[in-house]
Motif scaffolding. Structure first.
Motif, PDB file in Angstrom:
ATOM      1  N   CYS A 122      -3.865  -0.109   1.352  1.00 20.32           N
ATOM      2  CA  CYS A 122      -5.008   0.796   1.146  1.00 20.32           C
ATOM      3  C   CYS A 122      -6.123   0.025   0.452  1.00 20.32           C
ATOM      4  CB  CYS A 122      -4.588   1.995   0.297  1.00 20.32           C
ATOM      5  SG  CYS A 122      -3.292   3.031   1.049  1.00 20.32           S
ATOM      6  N   ARG A 123      -7.375   0.439   0.722  1.00 16.98           N
ATOM      7  CA  ARG A 123      -8.534  -0.231   0.155  1.00 16.98           C
ATOM      8  C   ARG A 123      -8.907   0.415  -1.178  1.00 16.98           C
ATOM      9  NH1 ARG A 123     -11.963  -3.493   3.021  1.00 16.98           N
ATOM     10  NH2 ARG A 123     -11.152  -2.628   4.975  1.00 16.98           N
ATOM     11  N   SER A 124      -9.275  -0.434  -2.161  1.00 18.07           N
ATOM     12  CA  SER A 124      -9.687   0.077  -3.471  1.00 18.07           C
ATOM     13  C   SER A 124     -11.017   0.828  -3.357  1.00 18.07           C
ATOM     14  CB  SER A 124      -9.822  -1.080  -4.461  1.00 18.07           C
ATOM     15  OG  SER A 124     -10.867  -1.962  -4.047  1.00 18.07           O
ATOM     16  N   GLN A 125     -11.354   1.551  -4.393  1.00 12.93           N
ATOM     17  CA  GLN A 125     -12.581   2.355  -4.355  1.00 12.93           C
ATOM     18  C   GLN A 125     -13.825   1.497  -4.197  1.00 12.93           C
ATOM     19  OE1 GLN A 125     -12.662   4.945  -7.762  1.00 12.93           O
ATOM     20  NE2 GLN A 125     -11.168   6.368  -6.867  1.00 12.93           N
ATOM     21  N   ASN A 126     -13.807   0.311  -4.810  1.00 13.42           N
ATOM     22  CA  ASN A 126     -14.990  -0.547  -4.670  1.00 13.42           C
ATOM     23  C   ASN A 126     -14.923  -1.410  -3.410  1.00 13.42           C
ATOM     24  OD1 ASN A 126     -13.067  -2.461  -5.248  1.00 13.42           O
ATOM     25  ND2 ASN A 126     -13.853  -2.939  -7.303  1.00 13.42           N
ATOM     26  N   LYS A 127     -13.862  -1.194  -2.615  1.00 15.05           N
ATOM     27  CA  LYS A 127     -13.697  -1.806  -1.303  1.00 15.05           C
ATOM     28  C   LYS A 127     -13.597  -3.321  -1.337  1.00 15.05           C
ATOM     29  CE  LYS A 127     -15.530   2.112   0.948  1.00 15.05           C
ATOM     30  NZ  LYS A 127     -14.363   2.882   1.354  1.00 15.05           N
ATOM     31  N   THR A 128     -13.249  -3.864  -2.507  1.00 17.49           N
ATOM     32  CA  THR A 128     -13.203  -5.325  -2.612  1.00 17.49           C
ATOM     33  C   THR A 128     -11.775  -5.882  -2.567  1.00 17.49           C
ATOM     34  OG1 THR A 128     -13.166  -5.174  -5.021  1.00 17.49           O
ATOM     35  CG2 THR A 128     -15.327  -5.380  -3.951  1.00 17.49           C
ATOM     36  N   CYS A 129     -10.799  -5.024  -2.751  1.00 14.80           N
ATOM     37  CA  CYS A 129      -9.409  -5.490  -2.762  1.00 14.80           C
ATOM     38  C   CYS A 129      -8.495  -4.397  -2.216  1.00 14.80           C
ATOM     39  CB  CYS A 129      -8.982  -5.917  -4.172  1.00 14.80           C
ATOM     40  SG  CYS A 129      -9.069  -4.574  -5.397  1.00 14.80           S
ATOM     41  N   SER A 130      -7.209  -4.740  -2.033  1.00 14.87           N
ATOM     42  CA  SER A 130      -6.259  -3.776  -1.459  1.00 14.87           C
ATOM     43  C   SER A 130      -5.065  -3.568  -2.391  1.00 14.87           C
ATOM     44  CB  SER A 130      -5.758  -4.272  -0.106  1.00 14.87           C
ATOM     45  OG  SER A 130      -4.964  -5.437  -0.273  1.00 14.87           O
ATOM     46  N   TYR A 131      -4.422  -2.417  -2.225  1.00 16.63           N
ATOM     47  CA  TYR A 131      -3.166  -2.134  -2.928  1.00 16.63           C
ATOM     48  C   TYR A 131      -2.214  -1.481  -1.926  1.00 16.63           C
ATOM     49  CZ  TYR A 131      -4.957   2.661  -3.292  1.00 16.63           C
ATOM     50  OH  TYR A 131      -5.438   3.908  -3.009  1.00 16.63           O
ATOM     51  N   THR A 132      -0.939  -1.379  -2.286  1.00 17.91           N
ATOM     52  CA  THR A 132       0.070  -0.902  -1.324  1.00 17.91           C
ATOM     53  C   THR A 132       0.533   0.518  -1.646  1.00 17.91           C
ATOM     54  OG1 THR A 132       1.862  -1.889  -2.637  1.00 17.91           O
ATOM     55  CG2 THR A 132       0.924  -3.221  -0.846  1.00 17.91           C
ATOM     56  N   ALA A 133       0.987   1.199  -0.586  1.00 19.20           N
ATOM     57  CA  ALA A 133       1.568   2.546  -0.718  1.00 19.20           C
ATOM     58  C   ALA A 133       2.704   2.665   0.286  1.00 19.20           C
ATOM     59  CB  ALA A 133       0.514   3.613  -0.477  1.00 19.20           C
ATOM     60  N   GLU A 134       3.861   3.202  -0.159  1.00 18.89           N
ATOM     61  CA  GLU A 134       5.042   3.276   0.694  1.00 18.89           C
ATOM     62  C   GLU A 134       5.175   4.634   1.381  1.00 18.89           C
ATOM     63  OE1 GLU A 134       8.411   2.427  -1.742  1.00 18.89           O
ATOM     64  OE2 GLU A 134       8.170   0.251  -1.597  1.00 18.89           O
ATOM     65  N   SER A 135       5.867   4.610   2.508  1.00 26.09           N
ATOM     66  CA  SER A 135       6.207   5.841   3.218  1.00 26.09           C
ATOM     67  C   SER A 135       7.587   5.643   3.838  1.00 26.09           C
ATOM     68  CB  SER A 135       5.176   6.166   4.293  1.00 26.09           C
ATOM     69  OG  SER A 135       5.510   7.377   4.940  1.00 26.09           O
ATOM     70  N   GLN A 136       8.422   6.687   3.791  1.00 27.46           N
ATOM     71  CA  GLN A 136       9.783   6.585   4.300  1.00 27.46           C
ATOM     72  C   GLN A 136       9.962   7.412   5.566  1.00 27.46           C
ATOM     73  OE1 GLN A 136      13.066   8.276   1.915  1.00 27.46           O
ATOM     74  NE2 GLN A 136      14.186   6.362   2.217  1.00 27.46           N
ATOM     75  N   CYS A 137      10.668   6.838   6.523  1.00 29.50           N
ATOM     76  CA  CYS A 137      10.953   7.521   7.790  1.00 29.50           C
ATOM     77  C   CYS A 137      11.991   8.610   7.554  1.00 29.50           C
ATOM     78  CB  CYS A 137      11.464   6.513   8.805  1.00 29.50           C
ATOM     79  SG  CYS A 137      12.116   7.260  10.329  1.00 29.50           S
ATOM     80  N   PHE A 138      11.703   9.825   8.028  1.00 23.27           N
ATOM     81  CA  PHE A 138      12.682  10.912   7.934  1.00 23.27           C
ATOM     82  C   PHE A 138      12.745  11.650   9.268  1.00 23.27           C
ATOM     83  CE2 PHE A 138      14.275  15.153   7.151  1.00 23.27           C
ATOM     84  CZ  PHE A 138      15.373  14.908   6.347  1.00 23.27           C
ATOM     85  N   ASP A 139      13.831  11.452   9.976  1.00 24.12           N
ATOM     86  CA  ASP A 139      14.135  12.178  11.204  1.00 24.12           C
ATOM     87  C   ASP A 139      12.939  12.234  12.163  1.00 24.12           C
ATOM     88  OD1 ASP A 139      15.712  13.493  12.991  1.00 24.12           O
ATOM     89  OD2 ASP A 139      15.604  15.438  11.997  1.00 24.12           O
ATOM     90  N   GLY A 140      12.409  11.068  12.502  1.00 22.81           N
ATOM     91  CA  GLY A 140      11.355  10.985  13.509  1.00 22.81           C
ATOM     92  C   GLY A 140       9.939  11.070  12.980  1.00 22.81           C
ATOM     93  N   VAL A 141       9.779  11.272  11.661  1.00 18.56           N
ATOM     94  CA  VAL A 141       8.434  11.425  11.094  1.00 18.56           C
ATOM     95  C   VAL A 141       8.201  10.371  10.017  1.00 18.56           C
ATOM     96  CG1 VAL A 141       6.857  12.953   9.858  1.00 18.56           C
ATOM     97  CG2 VAL A 141       8.430  13.899  11.562  1.00 18.56           C
TER      98      VAL A 141
END
Length: 349
Positions: free
Chosen positions: A301-320
């Motif tokens: 994901c892009r930071s608010q000042n759009k100069t750097c990035s950070y990560t965010a996780e998401s887990q697969c659950f039954d097709g979604v």
């Protein structure tokens, strides 16, 4: 009766009682088969059974001996029962010179007294729990009847043993795989009658196991299955088993917890790289663009000042597999004209 005849009769009487192995002593029973320990026997009789040695060895301080209805048990060497033994309205004497495990004690009611079952004499055995097998008092025969006849035996079940004296409750229980119907507790009343009729035991079965989406039942052909039956589920191709594939028919007539067959998840982010299985990959580098149920994908994901990035996780659950709220898919032009400026390629914050 002469002093010689009485001991002989006593020995014969002890042998007659051996049907229930009440009086089989500490011998290793080479001539008689030791009974197999029944389930919940100790609860019904009050006897504390020692560790069974039918399938395992005893420690160096114990010997594998027959302990009556407890079966082959690890008995402490040198074990003895209390002596002298005082029993109300009765006289006690040892039938040998010791009171060690397997030795016998004779219990004789005093004049005018009888045991609950009408006997005047009984033989008691020193058990592995350091207790005598019979220590019930003798009762005044001039008093009105204060005991009940043994309660009825039931098929596929059992009840507690006596004495069946007035005011005492006895409990019935069914064997494994059977359900009790009726009153489980009977009270011995002052009139010598039991308070209720005996219950009955009925077999418990599970109905045909349910179908599970995207799963196949292995070798299931019957409409009913007895308690303890184990069946298996297999998931279809590309589906992951969530839970155990082994399901058991429980004693309440229900199946144990059923599993689920979970679908793989499509990854919808297409114009940035992501971290999957520890590697930073483009979507085309993930086979089929699909991840398995339970797996985690890390997005940038892009930071608010759009100069750097950070990560965010998401887990697969039954097709979604939901994209994180902070993730923005790069536009087609940015992806093709400025590939090094897309969110996954800029420096981390």
């Amino acid at each position: 009766m002469s002093s010689f005849v009485f001991p002989v009769l006593l020995v014969l009487f002890s042998l007659l009682l051996s049907e229930g192995f009440e009086e089989v002593g500490a011998r290793n029973l080479t001539d008689l088969k030791c009974p197999t320990r029944k389930k919940n026997f100790a609860v019904m009789t009050g006897q504390t059974c020692q560790k069974s040695c039918e399938q395992r060895n005893c420690s160096k301080t114990r010997r594998c001996l027959c302990d009556g209805e407890c079966g082959m048990s690890c008995i402490f060497m040198g074990l003895s029962c209390p002596w002298p033994m005082l029993i109300n309205n009765a006289e006690t004497r040892l039938t040998q010179d010791s009171h060690m495990f397997g030795d016998f004690m004779e219990v004789t009611c005093k004049s005018g007294y009888r045991m609950a079952d009408g006997r005047e004499t009984a033989v008691s055995r020193c058990q592995g729990d350091r207790k005598w097998s019979f220590t019930a008092p003798c009762e005044d025969i001039l008093k009105p009847s204060s005991h009940c006849k043994p309660p009825p035996e039931i098929e596929n079940g059992s009840h507690e043993n006596g004495p069946y004296i007035a005011g005492r409750e006895i409990h019935y229980q069914c064997n494994y795989g059977y359900r009790l119907e009726g009153t489980s507790t009977l009270l011995c009343q002052e009139n010598g009658e039991w308070s209720h009729t005996a219950p009955t035991c009925h077999s418990v079965n599970c109905s045909r196991p349910p179908n599970i989406a995207q799963a196949t039942l292995v070798a299931v052909h019957k409409s009913e299955y007895p308690v303890g039956t184990v069946i298996y589920y297999l998931c279809k191709k590309d589906f992951l088993l969530d839970g155990s594939n082994r399901v058991t028919c429980l004693k309440n007539g229900n199946w144990s917890q059923l599993p689920h067959c979970r679908a793989r998840c499509p990854v919808t982010a297409q114009r940035s790289r992501m971290i999957y299985q520890g590697r930073k990959l483009w979507l085309y580098e993930i086979p089929g663009g699909l991840v398995h149920h339970g797996e985690t994908v890390t997005f940038f994901c892009r930071s608010q000042n759009k100069t750097c990035s950070y990560t965010a996780e998401s887990q697969c659950f039954d097709g979604v597999l939901k994209l994180p709220d902070c993730y923005e898919e790069p536009t087609y032009l940015r992806y093709h004209l400025y590939p090094k400026r897309i969110v996954s390629e800029i420096p981390a914050c």
